[in-house]
Write a protein that holds these residues in place. Sequence first.
Motif, PDB file in Angstrom:
ATOM      1  N   PHE A   1      19.904  49.844  14.016  1.00  0.00           N
ATOM      2  CA  PHE A   1      20.103  48.773  13.028  1.00  0.00           C
ATOM      3  C   PHE A   1      19.320  47.685  13.421  1.00  0.00           C
ATOM      4  CE2 PHE A   1      24.418  50.749  12.228  1.00  0.00           C
ATOM      5  CZ  PHE A   1      24.240  50.727  10.892  1.00  0.00           C
ATOM      6  N   VAL A   2      18.564  46.967  12.333  1.00  0.00           N
ATOM      7  CA  VAL A   2      17.817  45.627  12.813  1.00  0.00           C
ATOM      8  C   VAL A   2      18.174  44.694  11.640  1.00  0.00           C
ATOM      9  CG1 VAL A   2      15.388  44.535  12.592  1.00  0.00           C
ATOM     10  CG2 VAL A   2      15.934  46.917  13.651  1.00  0.00           C
ATOM     11  N   ASN A   3      18.509  43.301  12.323  1.00  0.00           N
ATOM     12  CA  ASN A   3      19.190  42.446  11.316  1.00  0.00           C
ATOM     13  C   ASN A   3      17.708  41.888  10.344  1.00  0.00           C
ATOM     14  OD1 ASN A   3      21.566  42.398  12.504  1.00  0.00           O
ATOM     15  ND2 ASN A   3      20.731  40.792  13.902  1.00  0.00           N
ATOM     16  N   GLY A   4      17.909  41.493   9.347  1.00  0.00           N
ATOM     17  CA  GLY A   4      17.109  40.692   8.349  1.00  0.00           C
ATOM     18  C   GLY A   4      17.135  39.130   8.774  1.00  0.00           C
ATOM     19  N   TYR A   5      16.647  38.266   7.624  1.00  0.00           N
ATOM     20  CA  TYR A   5      16.692  36.797   7.848  1.00  0.00           C
ATOM     21  C   TYR A   5      18.174  36.146   7.454  1.00  0.00           C
ATOM     22  CZ  TYR A   5      15.578  32.096   6.975  1.00  0.00           C
ATOM     23  OH  TYR A   5      15.450  30.596   7.112  1.00  0.00           O
ATOM     24  N   LYS A   6      18.961  36.888   6.606  1.00  0.00           N
ATOM     25  CA  LYS A   6      20.190  36.354   6.307  1.00  0.00           C
ATOM     26  C   LYS A   6      21.119  37.262   6.304  1.00  0.00           C
ATOM     27  CE  LYS A   6      18.853  32.485   3.082  1.00  0.00           C
ATOM     28  NZ  LYS A   6      18.992  31.782   1.968  1.00  0.00           N
ATOM     29  N   GLN A   7      20.664  38.479   6.664  1.00  0.00           N
ATOM     30  CA  GLN A   7      21.747  39.656   6.831  1.00  0.00           C
ATOM     31  C   GLN A   7      21.811  40.330   7.977  1.00  0.00           C
ATOM     32  OE1 GLN A   7      21.390  42.188   3.146  1.00  0.00           O
ATOM     33  NE2 GLN A   7      22.120  43.732   4.310  1.00  0.00           N
ATOM     34  N   LYS A   8      23.003  40.734   8.392  1.00  0.00           N
ATOM     35  CA  LYS A   8      23.227  41.416   9.663  1.00  0.00           C
ATOM     36  C   LYS A   8      22.858  42.824   9.276  1.00  0.00           C
ATOM     37  CE  LYS A   8      25.946  38.772  12.783  1.00  0.00           C
ATOM     38  NZ  LYS A   8      24.925  38.800  13.914  1.00  0.00           N
ATOM     39  N   LYS A   9      22.266  43.799   9.935  1.00  0.00           N
ATOM     40  CA  LYS A   9      22.210  44.892   9.871  1.00  0.00           C
ATOM     41  C   LYS A   9      21.418  45.487   8.407  1.00  0.00           C
ATOM     42  CE  LYS A   9      25.873  46.665  12.972  1.00  0.00           C
ATOM     43  NZ  LYS A   9      27.096  47.233  13.457  1.00  0.00           N
ATOM     44  N   ALA A  10      20.470  44.686   8.331  1.00  0.00           N
ATOM     45  CA  ALA A  10      19.833  44.937   7.049  1.00  0.00           C
ATOM     46  C   ALA A  10      18.923  45.989   6.863  1.00  0.00           C
ATOM     47  CB  ALA A  10      19.171  43.598   6.481  1.00  0.00           C
ATOM     48  N   PHE A  11      18.470  46.469   7.885  1.00  0.00           N
ATOM     49  CA  PHE A  11      17.496  47.726   8.193  1.00  0.00           C
ATOM     50  C   PHE A  11      17.962  48.854   8.867  1.00  0.00           C
ATOM     51  CE2 PHE A  11      15.127  43.912   7.169  1.00  0.00           C
ATOM     52  CZ  PHE A  11      14.432  44.138   5.861  1.00  0.00           C
ATOM     53  N   ILE A  12      17.655  49.817   8.692  1.00  0.00           N
ATOM     54  CA  ILE A  12      17.801  50.884   9.733  1.00  0.00           C
ATOM     55  C   ILE A  12      16.558  51.347  10.159  1.00  0.00           C
ATOM     56  CG2 ILE A  12      18.707  53.422  10.431  1.00  0.00           C
ATOM     57  CD1 ILE A  12      20.911  52.879   8.638  1.00  0.00           C
ATOM     58  N   VAL A  13      16.186  51.362  11.456  1.00  0.00           N
ATOM     59  CA  VAL A  13      14.927  51.758  11.822  1.00  0.00           C
ATOM     60  C   VAL A  13      15.162  52.914  12.616  1.00  0.00           C
ATOM     61  CG1 VAL A  13      12.696  51.247  13.441  1.00  0.00           C
ATOM     62  CG2 VAL A  13      13.858  49.351  12.189  1.00  0.00           C
ATOM     63  N   ALA A  14      14.310  54.121  12.019  1.00  0.00           N
ATOM     64  CA  ALA A  14      14.378  55.338  12.434  1.00  0.00           C
ATOM     65  C   ALA A  14      13.036  56.338  12.782  1.00  0.00           C
ATOM     66  CB  ALA A  14      15.326  56.377  11.457  1.00  0.00           C
ATOM     67  N   GLN A  15      13.107  57.276  13.599  1.00  0.00           N
ATOM     68  CA  GLN A  15      11.910  58.202  13.684  1.00  0.00           C
ATOM     69  C   GLN A  15      11.981  59.097  12.585  1.00  0.00           C
ATOM     70  OE1 GLN A  15      12.664  60.276  17.460  1.00  0.00           O
ATOM     71  NE2 GLN A  15      12.260  58.624  18.695  1.00  0.00           N
ATOM     72  N   SER A  16      10.720  59.615  12.120  1.00  0.00           N
ATOM     73  CA  SER A  16      10.748  60.313  11.195  1.00  0.00           C
ATOM     74  C   SER A  16      11.725  61.872  11.593  1.00  0.00           C
ATOM     75  CB  SER A  16       9.171  60.948  10.787  1.00  0.00           C
ATOM     76  OG  SER A  16       8.567  59.859  10.151  1.00  0.00           O
ATOM     77  N   PRO A  17      12.346  62.269  10.793  1.00  0.00           N
ATOM     78  CA  PRO A  17      13.090  63.405  11.106  1.00  0.00           C
ATOM     79  C   PRO A  17      12.646  64.733  11.219  1.00  0.00           C
ATOM     80  CG  PRO A  17      13.619  63.016   8.801  1.00  0.00           C
ATOM     81  CD  PRO A  17      12.867  61.936   9.326  1.00  0.00           C
ATOM     82  N   SER A  18      12.863  65.530  12.230  1.00  0.00           N
ATOM     83  CA  SER A  18      12.356  66.882  12.582  1.00  0.00           C
ATOM     84  C   SER A  18      13.013  67.934  11.678  1.00  0.00           C
ATOM     85  CB  SER A  18      12.317  67.198  13.977  1.00  0.00           C
ATOM     86  OG  SER A  18      13.667  67.249  14.222  1.00  0.00           O
ATOM     87  N   HIS A  19      12.506  69.190  11.593  1.00  0.00           N
ATOM     88  CA  HIS A  19      13.259  70.328  10.799  1.00  0.00           C
ATOM     89  C   HIS A  19      14.717  70.153  11.462  1.00  0.00           C
ATOM     90  CE1 HIS A  19      14.578  74.512   9.833  1.00  0.00           C
ATOM     91  NE2 HIS A  19      13.814  74.202   8.771  1.00  0.00           N
ATOM     92  N   SER A  20      15.126  69.964  12.701  1.00  0.00           N
ATOM     93  CA  SER A  20      16.314  70.195  13.128  1.00  0.00           C
ATOM     94  C   SER A  20      17.377  68.918  12.857  1.00  0.00           C
ATOM     95  CB  SER A  20      16.251  70.497  14.609  1.00  0.00           C
ATOM     96  OG  SER A  20      15.564  69.531  15.326  1.00  0.00           O
ATOM     97  N   SER A  21      16.504  67.949  12.759  1.00  0.00           N
ATOM     98  CA  SER A  21      17.501  66.549  12.450  1.00  0.00           C
ATOM     99  C   SER A  21      17.406  66.136  10.956  1.00  0.00           C
ATOM    100  CB  SER A  21      16.956  65.621  13.330  1.00  0.00           C
ATOM    101  OG  SER A  21      15.393  65.180  13.123  1.00  0.00           O
ATOM    102  N   ALA A  22      16.929  66.931  10.308  1.00  0.00           N
ATOM    103  CA  ALA A  22      16.741  66.625   8.760  1.00  0.00           C
ATOM    104  C   ALA A  22      18.200  66.232   8.192  1.00  0.00           C
ATOM    105  CB  ALA A  22      15.785  67.682   8.015  1.00  0.00           C
ATOM    106  N   ARG A  23      18.994  67.128   8.496  1.00  0.00           N
ATOM    107  CA  ARG A  23      20.244  67.174   7.958  1.00  0.00           C
ATOM    108  C   ARG A  23      21.057  65.958   8.367  1.00  0.00           C
ATOM    109  NH1 ARG A  23      25.485  66.269  10.541  1.00  0.00           N
ATOM    110  NH2 ARG A  23      27.282  66.832   8.842  1.00  0.00           N
TER     111      ARG A  23
END
Length: 565
Positions: A425-447
Motif C-alpha cells: 500500500f502507498v498513501n496519497g496526499y489526503k488518504q491512507k492506502k490510496a494506492f497499491i503498488v505491485a509488480q506485473s503478475p506472471s502466469h503463475s501469480s495472475a490468479r
Amino acid sequence: MTNYSTDVGLDGCLSIPCTESSHTGLYQLVAVNPAGRAERQVTLFVRKEEQPTQETTENNQVLLSPVPVLDFEEYVASGHANDNAIFQEQFDVVDEDPDHPMTIGTDPDAILLNRFANITVYDDNRIVLMPIDGNSDCQRDYINACYIDGYKHRKKFIATQGPLVNTVVDFWRLVWQERPPTIVMLTDVKEKKKVKCYKYWPDSGTRSFGPFRVTITEQQRLVDYTTRNLLLELKGRSERALSVTQLHYMAWPEHGVPTEPTSLLAFHRRLKKLHQFPKRPILVHCSAGVGRTGTLITIDCVLEQLLKERLVDVAGTIKLLRTQRMKMVQNLEQFIFIHDAILEELVCGETQIDASGFTAAMDDLSQQHILTNTTGFEKQFKALSKLSPKPQNKPRKSNWRKNRNSVFLQSLDGRATELENEVVFVNGYKQKKAFIVAQSPSHSSARDFWKMVYDMKCGVIVNLNTLEEITEEVFHQYWPDESGVMKVGEFLVDSLQVEQLPSFCIRSFSVVPEKVSNRLAVFSHNCVRPPSQGRPSKYSRSTSPAGLRMDSAPTSNPSSTPSLR
C-alpha cells in the motif's frame, strides 16, 4: 563559580561534588569574560560525593559529547552498528531522571489526576493553575503539566499528558491561563481500542467542558495529520474568545515509532511555519506527555542547535529536558528515531515547493553545478538513495508483521496470506492506502492478482507496461482480448469495452468469482507508446493524471478502494 574556574577541563567540562541530591544533574552554562566579548559553553556535572567520580564522569562525557554536523552521518552509522550497541550505551547514560522532589504530584489528592501513577511533575517546574471564581470545578491548582525550554527560548513549550475524563476541564483551564496559540497532539484518541486521550474538542459545532465552550471553526485532514481551528470561550465572562490551532499527528503507531521520520519532519515544518514567533508557549501532549512529546521537542531543540552551532547533541538535549520533566524520550526506539530524523533533515532538507514558484524551482534543479557536474535532481536522488532501505534489508516473509504496508489476501478459512510478489500500500496526499503498488503478475501469480483486485475492490488498474513488452519474463497479459472472457483461477474476467487514445487505452472489465453474484467493475489504463529512455517522450493532456479518469470507478466509499499501479 570563580572558586572552580581552574577546574574547567580542556573538553569544557566542570565537575563539582555536592552533598544535596536535589542539586545533582547536568547543566549547560555560558561563561563570558568581564568585557563581554568572548563566551564559552561549559557542561557542568553535579554529583553526590558517594557517586562514581572522575573515570565514570569522563566515560559518560564521551558518550554525551556533541557531534559536528559534518561527522553526523558517520556517527549515526556507527550508532546503528552491532545492533545499535552505541545507541544503547548512550541511552543507558541518558535514561536516568534527576532526583528532583515530586511531593505534590504524588499526593493522594493529585495522584488520581495523573494518567500514569509513575509519571508526575517536579515540584519546582510544575504549572500551577489559578482558580476561576464562581466555578466549583475550577479550584484545584494541580495539573500534570510542565514548562519546557527550547534551544534558546525559555518556556517555549508546555508538555502535558492527554486529558482524562476528570481532567479535561483542567486542560482547558491550562489553555485559557497560558494562552498557547498552538496545541500539538501526538496520539489518537484510541489506539487499538485502548483510550489514549479523552476527546477534548467537538466533531463539529460547539461543545461545553465545564465552564468552557469549545467551537470548531475549520478542519483540514491530510494523510498523516489534521489541522483544526478552535475557539475557546469562558461562559459568563466578557473576555474575548481565544483562537487556538490544533495540529493532530495521527501516523504514530501504538507501539514503537513511525517507520520513517519523513512525515514527522513535515509535520514539524508545518508547526514551525504556523508558530514562527513563540511569544506564547506551544502546548504539546501525547498520552503520558513524555515519550512522543519528548521526541518531538528534542527534534525541535536539536535542529535549532545545529543551525546555530553546527553541532548535534541529542543525548545532552534529553538530559536537559529531563531536568524539567521526567522520562522525556521514554525508550531506546525513540532515542534512535531522533538520530535518524536529524540525519534525514541534514541529508534531504526541505524539498517542498510552493506552487507559485514551481517552474522556477524546476529550472534551478535542472541546472548543472560547476564543481560537481551534477544537477539538483541528481543530488536529491542521491540523497534518497542514502536514506532508502536496501532491498536486502526489507522484511522477509517470516517477518511480515513488521511491514505495515504489506497487502494480504483473505482465504476462505479467514487466514491472511501474503502475496508472493512485492505488493504494498502507498498513501496519497489526503488518504491512507490510496494506492497499491505491485509488480506485473506472471502466469503463475495472475490468479492472486485478480483476487487482490476483487478483495480490495480496486476500481482502477494503471498498467505502465506496453503491449510490445508482453513476454513471460517481463509482462504477462492477465486480461482477455476485446469482447472476450478469461478464466483465471476461480475468477471470470469479462472484457466489456475498449477505448483507444493516442498514448494509452482504457479497458473496462467485469470481475466475478465462480458461484458468486457480486461483480466488480474495473477500469484498466494501459500504455500504448513505449517510453523513451525510461520515461514518456513528452507530457500531454492524454497522458496527464487527469486523463486517467481515476474517479471512474463505481464506488460509494473511495477511502476503502485503492487504485492499483
